[in-house]
Design a protein around this motif. Structure first.
Motif, PDB file in Angstrom:
ATOM      1  N   CYS A 116       0.847  -1.192   0.000  1.00 22.10           N
ATOM      2  CA  CYS A 116       0.000   0.000   0.000  1.00 22.10           C
ATOM      3  C   CYS A 116       0.887   1.248   0.000  1.00 22.10           C
ATOM      4  O   CYS A 116       1.757   1.396   0.866  1.00 22.10           O
ATOM      5  N   CYS A 119      -0.096   3.382   3.601  1.00 24.36           N
ATOM      6  CA  CYS A 119       0.266   2.902   4.945  1.00 24.36           C
ATOM      7  C   CYS A 119       1.428   1.908   4.925  1.00 24.36           C
ATOM      8  O   CYS A 119       1.982   1.570   5.962  1.00 24.36           O
ATOM      9  N   CYS A 121       1.375  -1.285   4.265  1.00 28.60           N
ATOM     10  CA  CYS A 121       1.086  -2.680   4.605  1.00 28.60           C
ATOM     11  C   CYS A 121       1.102  -3.521   3.333  1.00 28.60           C
ATOM     12  O   CYS A 121       0.909  -3.012   2.227  1.00 28.60           O
ATOM     13  N   CYS A 140      -4.133  -0.596  -0.024  1.00 32.67           N
ATOM     14  CA  CYS A 140      -4.850  -1.702   0.609  1.00 32.67           C
ATOM     15  C   CYS A 140      -6.350  -1.444   0.564  1.00 32.67           C
ATOM     16  O   CYS A 140      -7.138  -2.374   0.549  1.00 32.67           O
ATOM     17  N   CYS A 144      -7.111   4.538   2.129  1.00 36.61           N
ATOM     18  CA  CYS A 144      -5.682   4.832   2.035  1.00 36.61           C
ATOM     19  C   CYS A 144      -5.400   5.628   0.765  1.00 36.61           C
ATOM     20  O   CYS A 144      -4.590   6.539   0.774  1.00 36.61           O
TER      21      CYS A 144
HETATM   22 ZN   LIG Z   1      -3.112   1.123   3.357  1.00 37.34          ZN
END
Ligand SMILES: [Zn+2]
Length: 161
Positions: A116, A119, A121, A140, A144
């Motif tokens: 992502c 963030c 992740c 994600c 986001c």
């Molecule tokens: Zn994210």
């Protein structure tokens, strides 16, 4: 002469998946031979031969990684059972092995993962994609993506002022 790497003979001993999986069963808690075999079958959907399980348990015991206690037979002519469990040394070995295995697995699957852009992740499946400034960007989730765009707008404004 260079010292021999510490884990060499353990690597040979746990060179196949069956042995590795037997260790994961022992790691969960004490079990007798038959329990190990039936848990193995239930989870791996494959038979494991007692001629692999028992000698392996014995090898582990000789190395001080496993110990056994004898559970007396029941009143209806049940045979006594050896219950095997990992020693502290055995548990430590397993923790190290599992960690190494997890690293190998993540190295193997990592390149196919999206990260992502907002963030950071890892997105295992179904990344949300948007084209931002002509570049396809993975997130994600759409939240986001929105935050990412907002942050970029702020950054643009800040550099203008
Ligand atoms: Zn994210």
């Amino acid at each position: 002469m260079a010292p021999k790497p510490k884990n060499t003979d353990m690597d040979g001993l746990i060179s196949d998946f069956s042995r590795f999986y037997i260790l994961t069963i022992l790691y969960e808690g004490p079990a007798h031979g038959y329990q190990i075999i039936s848990r193995f079958k239930k989870r791996v959907k494959k038979e494991v031969s007692p001629s692999l399980v028992y000698p392996f348990l014995q090898q582990l015991e000789e190395k001080g990684l496993v110990k056994h206690t004898v559970k007396p037979g029941g009143p209806v002519g049940e045979k006594e059972k050896k219950v095997f469990e990992l020693t502290r040394k055995g548990r430590e070995l397993c923790t190290g092995l599992f960690k190494r295995f997890a690293e190998l697995v993540s190295i193997a699957i990592e390149p196919s993962l999206d990260v992502c852009a907002h963030c950071g992740c890892k997105v295992y499946e179904g990344a949300y994609r948007e084209t931002i400034d002509g570049k396809e960007t993975a997130f994600c989730c759409m939240h986001c993506a929105r935050s990412y765009k907002e942050t970029r707008e702020h950054a643009k404004k800040a550099t203008k002022n």
